[in-house]
Design a protein around this motif. Structure first.
Motif, PDB file in Angstrom:
ATOM      1  N   UNK A  99       0.834  -1.211   0.000  1.00 40.57           N
ATOM      2  CA  UNK A  99       0.000   0.000   0.000  1.00 40.57           C
ATOM      3  C   UNK A  99       0.864   1.254   0.000  1.00 40.57           C
ATOM      4  N   UNK A 100       1.938   1.238   0.779  1.00 39.11           N
ATOM      5  CA  UNK A 100       2.777   2.435   0.895  1.00 39.11           C
ATOM      6  C   UNK A 100       3.685   2.632  -0.314  1.00 39.11           C
ATOM      7  N   UNK A 101       4.082   1.532  -0.971  1.00 40.81           N
ATOM      8  CA  UNK A 101       4.993   1.679  -2.118  1.00 40.81           C
ATOM      9  C   UNK A 101       4.852   0.492  -3.069  1.00 40.81           C
ATOM     10  N   UNK A 102       3.811   0.482  -3.914  1.00 41.95           N
ATOM     11  CA  UNK A 102       3.600  -0.635  -4.854  1.00 41.95           C
ATOM     12  C   UNK A 102       4.784  -0.901  -5.785  1.00 41.95           C
ATOM     13  N   UNK A 103       5.432   0.117  -6.377  1.00 44.77           N
ATOM     14  CA  UNK A 103       6.556  -0.169  -7.280  1.00 44.77           C
ATOM     15  C   UNK A 103       7.695  -0.936  -6.602  1.00 44.77           C
ATOM     16  N   UNK A 104       8.021  -0.532  -5.361  1.00 45.60           N
ATOM     17  CA  UNK A 104       9.092  -1.221  -4.637  1.00 45.60           C
ATOM     18  C   UNK A 104       8.724  -2.675  -4.362  1.00 45.60           C
ATOM     19  N   UNK A 105       7.466  -2.929  -4.015  1.00 45.06           N
ATOM     20  CA  UNK A 105       7.034  -4.293  -3.736  1.00 45.06           C
ATOM     21  C   UNK A 105       7.017  -5.147  -5.007  1.00 45.06           C
ATOM     22  N   UNK A 106       6.635  -4.547  -6.120  1.00 43.66           N
ATOM     23  CA  UNK A 106       6.651  -5.280  -7.385  1.00 43.66           C
ATOM     24  C   UNK A 106       8.084  -5.690  -7.732  1.00 43.66           C
ATOM     25  N   UNK A 107       9.024  -4.754  -7.576  1.00 43.09           N
ATOM     26  CA  UNK A 107      10.433  -5.067  -7.840  1.00 43.09           C
ATOM     27  C   UNK A 107      10.932  -6.169  -6.909  1.00 43.09           C
ATOM     28  N   UNK A 108      10.507  -6.114  -5.643  1.00 53.85           N
ATOM     29  CA  UNK A 108      10.940  -7.131  -4.680  1.00 53.85           C
ATOM     30  C   UNK A 108      10.380  -8.502  -5.046  1.00 53.85           C
TER      31      UNK A 108
END
Length: 208
Positions: A99-108
């Motif tokens: 929720x706070x950072x979708x792009x970072x989670x997608x990369x992870x």
């Protein structure tokens, strides 16, 4: 059944030590200045991760019957309950960060994040989910109990290694020394439990 003074003192010491090992890093994380100006969702996600790491310490001890007052059979029942809470904590941790950072989670999740701790965290996450699925389908493994135990143990080792490396690489809200002690205790408890379960497997094969 009466409990001797030696067993009572041992039980008090063990539970006091475990409570301290878990409470100190959690309290240090709660008092971290890095929480200032953070969004509530981010803070909740971070604490879900801290709680998940703390819960992991109890899992090998419960499975191995090491905790006073919780012998092997009862300990494994609590082990399953704690496992469910652990899965929920991991989901909250990941969902909050999403929720706070979708792009970072997608990369992870796609293993392309530039931060090394993300890789280990994702590996541990999938191992937690796989271990929970194995636990839920244990009845289907009745004819192959040794294979189930081996698979569950391997996944547990992956969870512990991934979680420990993930936690140690992050310079976040958890205080360094208390976090390192918690991770060290987790590794030691896991080694003890795996060694004990390996002994059970060897004896079972000899008797069969």
């Amino acid at each position: 059944m009466r409990i001797g003074w030696a067993d009572l003192v041992r039980g008090i010491l063990v539970w006091t030590g475990l409570t301290t090992a878990v409470a100190v890093p959690v309290a240090a994380a709660a008092a971290s200045p890095l929480l200032a100006w953070r969004e509530p969702i981010y803070i909740a996600a971070g604490f879900a991760g801290v709680i998940a790491l703390a819960l992991l310490l109890f899992q090998p001890l419960l499975a191995g019957g090491y905790l006073p007052g919780l012998p092997a059979l009862k300990g494994r029942r609590v082990h399953r309950l704690v496992g469910g809470v652990l899965v929920a904590a991991v989901i909250l941790h990941v969902a909050g960060l999403w929720v706070t950072s979708p792009p970072d989670m997608i990369d992870a999740l796609l293993f392309r994040s530039p931060t090394p701790f993300s890789f280990w965290g994702v590996v541990a996450m999938w191992a937690v989910f796989a271990s929970a699925l194995m636990a839920a389908s244990r009845r289907r493994w009745r004819r192959h109990p040794h294979a189930w135990r081996l698979g569950h143990t391997v996944l547990a080792a992956v969870i512990v290694v991934g979680s420990v490396v993930h936690a140690l690489l992050i310079e976040g809200t958890m205080e360094t020394k208390s976090k390192a002690i918690l991770c060290g205790l987790l590794i030691a408890a896991t080694i003890m439990a795996v060694a004990k379960m390996r002994g059970w497997t060897i004896r079972a094969r000899r008797d069969s």
